[in-house]
Design a protein around this motif. Structure first.
Motif, short mmCIF file in Angstrom:
data_model
loop_
_atom_site.label_atom_id
_atom_site.label_comp_id
_atom_site.label_asym_id
_atom_site.label_seq_id
_atom_site.Cartn_x
_atom_site.Cartn_y
_atom_site.Cartn_z
N UNK A 269 0.82 -1.21 0.00
CA UNK A 269 0.00 0.00 0.00
C UNK A 269 0.85 1.26 0.00
N UNK B 84 4.31 3.18 -1.54
CA UNK B 84 5.31 3.12 -2.61
C UNK B 84 6.05 4.44 -2.67
N UNK C 262 -0.41 2.66 -12.42
CA UNK C 262 0.00 1.37 -11.86
C UNK C 262 -0.32 1.30 -10.38
N UNK C 263 0.04 2.37 -9.67
CA UNK C 263 -0.15 2.35 -8.21
C UNK C 263 -1.64 2.31 -7.87
N UNK D 118 -2.90 -1.07 -8.37
CA UNK D 118 -2.45 -1.96 -7.30
C UNK D 118 -3.32 -1.80 -6.06
N UNK E 172 -5.93 -4.38 -4.05
CA UNK E 172 -5.87 -4.69 -2.61
C UNK E 172 -7.18 -4.35 -1.91
N UNK F 216 5.91 0.43 -9.56
CA UNK F 216 4.64 0.80 -8.90
C UNK F 216 3.59 -0.30 -9.08
N UNK F 217 3.86 -1.24 -9.97
CA UNK F 217 2.85 -2.25 -10.26
C UNK F 217 2.67 -3.26 -9.14
#
Lengths: 157, 319
Positions: free
Chosen positions: A104, A106, A124-125, A128, A132, B318-319
């Motif tokens: 969670x 980055x 991307x983040x 992700x 989650x 970031x993936x």
């Protein structure tokens, strides 16, 4: 954002003024489409990021936290991001032991010219965090609501 | 006992040159102990050392800066002294260290749990057994089972530096398999279980801040951010969220400095295993920067410095 209620998650971004904030701006000027879950907080430097900002954000109900600054060696203040790198790396372990999934959080480096990269990082983040789902919260103490009148911040427009 | 007598002789010889000597004495029952401040030779009669005498006396040193102080020190406490010296919080020439070989520090809470909280009338220390008498009953407890968590990761029983050293007896007597620590327990959980673990424990926290007050490295005294209104890091609400936030503050403010003396956990009246958080951070710091706090007075703590190329830190996607 009543339209997006329930579809959006809360992601907080701590961005350095000189590189990543510029990078986000470049992405905007280039009109790259990005997810809108991220709320950006501008800081002078990633060296200003107290790891406790991130902990506080999570405990107040953030689902993800992103920290981004200048590439190592390119810091406007010479060494801010070198210190930040060490602190944030240690922070990952603290989040882990506290029961907040490391994924969670980055941190990354995006320069002011890398609009395309910024778009990629955000997409991307966000993907992700959506995988989650919402972060665990303490029962009986929900996420802290923000009273906009109290903050003194005027809504844009 | 012989080693206590030797320690008394050493302190008595040095006492005229010192303002006071920090040591231990027995507490209100045979299990407990309390710090002893020796200023005259008469105080020496009350001096006692052993597995029951567990406080980290180095915590008093920063507040006694400027006075000539003697201190009875074990291996783990000496790491605290090194860390305090490293941060210029004390002066080496003002401190006289009386070293003793540690025989292990007993976690009184574990003993009290083992005897079901019955009032303890007598404690006898065998080779690796602790015989606890509660009225009619006697319990033989394996020393290894009732030690403080820090003893299981002990880096050396003798202090790393000393001015006088007690030669009689040394070495920890505990033998046998180590029971799992709180950190081992956390290790076996997934993120949600860990979060629930802390929620449960933090719910019991009474916010007395004994952990902070006992911590030898919490030196901000009245300027602690936990009590500051501006910035307002923690609010007054009685929720696990705010209490866990405070523990995060404590862990991060001591990251790279904490010597795992375990005072925070020992001082906690609710028995919350908060040392585990600090141990986890220290393990990471050891892995990333090959650094352990309180080992070398000349070294720079890892978060006070950086390398342009960090070999151990990998960039992530970031993936």
């Amino acid at each position: 954002m009543p339209v997006l209620e329930g579809k959006e998650l809360r992601i907080v971004g701590f961005l350095c003024n000189w590189c990543s904030y510029g990078g986000a701006d470049t992405a905007g000027v280039g009109r790259f489409a990005q997810p809108t879950d991220l709320r950006i907080i501008k800081l002078p430097c990633t060296g200003r990021v107290n790891p406790l900002f991130v902990v506080r954000a999570f405990l107040n109900g953030a689902d993800g936290v992103l920290v981004s600054g200048c590439h190592p060696g390119d810091c406007h203040y010479t060494a801010g991001n070198f210190y930040a790198r060490r602190r944030l790396e240690i922070l990952r372990e603290l989040l882990d032991v506290m029961g907040i999934q490391q994924e969670r959080f980055h941190y990354t480096w995006v320069s002011a010219s890398e609009g395309q990269k910024w778009k990629q990082v955000v997409s991307d983040f966000t993907a992700r965090i959506h995988d989650l789902g919402p972060a665990a919260a303490f029962s009986g103490c929900p996420a802290v609501p923000i009273d906009m009148d109290e903050t003194g911040i005027k809504a844009a427009g | 006992m012989a080693h206590t007598q030797e320690l008394r002789t050493l302190i008595a010889r040095e006492l005229p040159n010192l303002d006071l000597v920090l040591a231990w004495t027995g507490g209100f029952d045979p299990l407990s102990s309390t710090p002893l401040f020796i200023t005259t030779e008469a105080d020496l009669d009350r001096l006692a050392v052993g597995p029951m005498h567990v406080q980290n006396l180095a915590a008093y040193l920063p507040s006694l800066k400027g006075r000539k102080v003697g201190i009875v020190t074990r291996g783990c406490d000496s790491r605290t002294i090194t860390e305090l010296l490293q941060e210029n919080l004390i002066n080496r020439d003002e401190v006289v260290i009386f070293g003793i070989g540690c025989t292990g520090a007993v976690n009184i809470r574990k003993v009290r749990t083992a005897v079901n909280g019955a009032p303890v009338t007598d404690v006898e220390i065998g080779d690796d057994v602790l015989t606890v008498t509660t009225g009619e009953e006697t319990h033989a407890l394996r020393l290894q089972d009732v030690l403080m968590d820090k003893c299981y990761t002990c880096a050396g029983q003798a202090p790393r530096m000393h001015d006088h050293m007690v030669s009689e007896r040394s070495g920890c007597l505990a033998t046998g398999e180590t029971p799992p620590s709180s950190l081992d327990l956390l290790e076996g959980m997934d993120a949600r279980e860990r979060f629930a673990f802390w929620e449960g424990h933090m719910d019991r926290c009474i916010r007395c801040y004994a952990c902070r007050n006992a911590c030898p490295l919490c030196v901000c005294k009245d300027s602690c951010v936990a009590q500051s209104r501006d910035p307002h890091w923690v609010d007054q609400s009685d929720t696990p969220r705010e209490k866990l936030m405070f523990q995060a503050i404590h862990a991060l403010h001591t990251a790279g400095r904490c010597t795992e003396c375990g005072e925070c956990e020992r001082a906690c009246p609710m028995g919350i295993p908060i040392l585990a958080m600090k141990q986890a951070l220290n393990r990471r710091i050891k892995h990333l920067f090959d650094y352990e706090a309180g080992m070398d007075q000349e070294s720079t703590p890892p978060l006070f410095m950086f390398r342009q190329q960090e070999e151990t830190i990998k960039e992530r996607d970031a993936r």
